[in-house]
Design an enzyme around this catalytic site. Structure first.
Site, short mmCIF file in Angstrom:
data_model
loop_
_atom_site.label_atom_id
_atom_site.label_comp_id
_atom_site.label_asym_id
_atom_site.label_seq_id
_atom_site.Cartn_x
_atom_site.Cartn_y
_atom_site.Cartn_z
N HIS A 8 0.75 -1.29 -0.03
CA HIS A 8 0.00 -0.01 -0.02
C HIS A 8 0.91 1.40 -0.10
CE1 HIS A 8 0.65 -0.85 4.43
NE2 HIS A 8 0.58 0.50 4.43
N HIS A 87 3.78 7.38 3.15
CA HIS A 87 4.79 6.33 3.32
C HIS A 87 4.29 5.52 2.29
CE1 HIS A 87 1.56 4.61 6.09
NE2 HIS A 87 1.89 3.27 5.55
N GLU A 136 7.67 1.35 5.10
CA GLU A 136 7.00 0.40 5.93
C GLU A 136 7.24 -0.84 5.20
OE1 GLU A 136 2.92 0.66 6.79
OE2 GLU A 136 2.75 -1.04 8.01
#
Lengths: 147, 147
Positions: A8, A87, A136
Site C-alpha cells: 500500500h 509512506h 514500511e
C-alpha cells in the site's frame, strides 16, 4: 532482500470521511473498506483497493487520519494541511529476517516489529536512509491471499 | 470514472544513478529499466518494477531526476533534498473521457493530454483538488499488456 509487493501507499488526510467521499465520487473506487482505529499507532485507518492486473489485488491506498493528541500524523498535516503521500509499504516473507538485513546495512529501523493495519508484523525505516521515503516493511499475510 | 490500476508512484531523486544502486542493493529490485530523458517534461526517468500478485506486473516506481534548469523537480528537491514521493499515476481506458470528467467535476487539470513516460497520453491534476496528492492520469498501454 528481494523486493516484494507494494502492499500500500499511505496517504495522510485531515478527514477520512471526506477522503472516502473523494475516493468514491472522484476516483471511482469500487471497494473501500471499513475505517478502524489503531490507538497504538495514533491513527485512524481506511484501506481503498485499487485493481491489479488480470483481476488480482492491486496496491492499496491506506488513508490515515490522526487519532489522539500525540498522533505522529499531526506534524505531517501541519506541513501538508490538505494531506498527501506519507509512506510506502512493501511485503516481505519474514519480518525478523528483513529487519536484521536493514540493520546490517546500517539503516535506521524505527523500533521493534509490531502488529500493523493488516494484522501482521511491520516496522518502519527512516526516510533519511531510504531516498526520502518513509518506508514500511510488512510480513505478507498468510493463508487467504486476499491481503 | 472507475478507479484503474495504480500504474506507478513517482519518486523524485537528486540522482537516478544513486537511486538505482539503492533499489538494487537495499530494496532488492530484480527489474530496473534503462533510464531515459524526457526533455519535454524536464525530467530524466527510470522505472523500477515491483511484483504484483501471482506473477502479474505490480505498481512501478518511477524515479524522476531534474533535467535542465527549468525542471519542475528542482522546486520539489529544494524542499526535499533527499528526494521523496512526488505523484501517483492511475490508468484509464480513455484519456479524453477522463479529462472531460475531471473538468466537469471542477478539478484543476494541468494542461492538455501529452505523451507520457509509457508512450501513451497523460495529464496531471493539481494536488489541491486531490487530497494533497499530485495525480497523474494515463491511458492504459494497449496490446502487449506489459506496461
Amino acid at each position: 532482500m528481494k523486493l516484494g509487493r507494494l502492499n500500500h501507499v499511505g496517504v495522510a488526510t485531515p478527514s477520512i470521511e471526506a477522503a472516502i467521499a473523494y475516493w468514491r465520487d472522484v476516483m471511482g473506487a469500487v471497494k473501500i473498506h471499513e475505517p478502524f482505529d489503531m490507538p497504538s499507532q495514533g491513527v485512524k485507518v481506511c484501506f481503498v483497493d485499487t485493481p491489479g492486473e488480470n483481476g488480482t489485488a492491486g496496491t492499496q491506498i491506506e488513508l490515515i487520519e490522526p487519532l489522539g493528541a500525540d498522533s505522529p500524523i499531526h506534524g505531517f498535516l501541519a506541513k501538508n494541511p490538505a494531506g498527501g503521500q506519507h509512506h510506502m509499504c512493501y511485503e516481505v516473507p519474514d519480518i525478523h529476517a528483513a529487519r536484521a538485513e536493514f540493520l546490517a546495512m546500517g539503516k535506521k529501523v524505527l523500533g521493534e516489529p509490531r502488529i500493523g493495519a493488516h494484522g501482521t508484523l511491520i516496522f518502519f525505516v527512516h526516510p533519511r536512509d531510504m531516498g526520502g521515503v518513509l518506508t514500511e516493511i510488512m510480513e505478507t499475510p498468510k493463508g487467504d491471499g486476499t491481503h
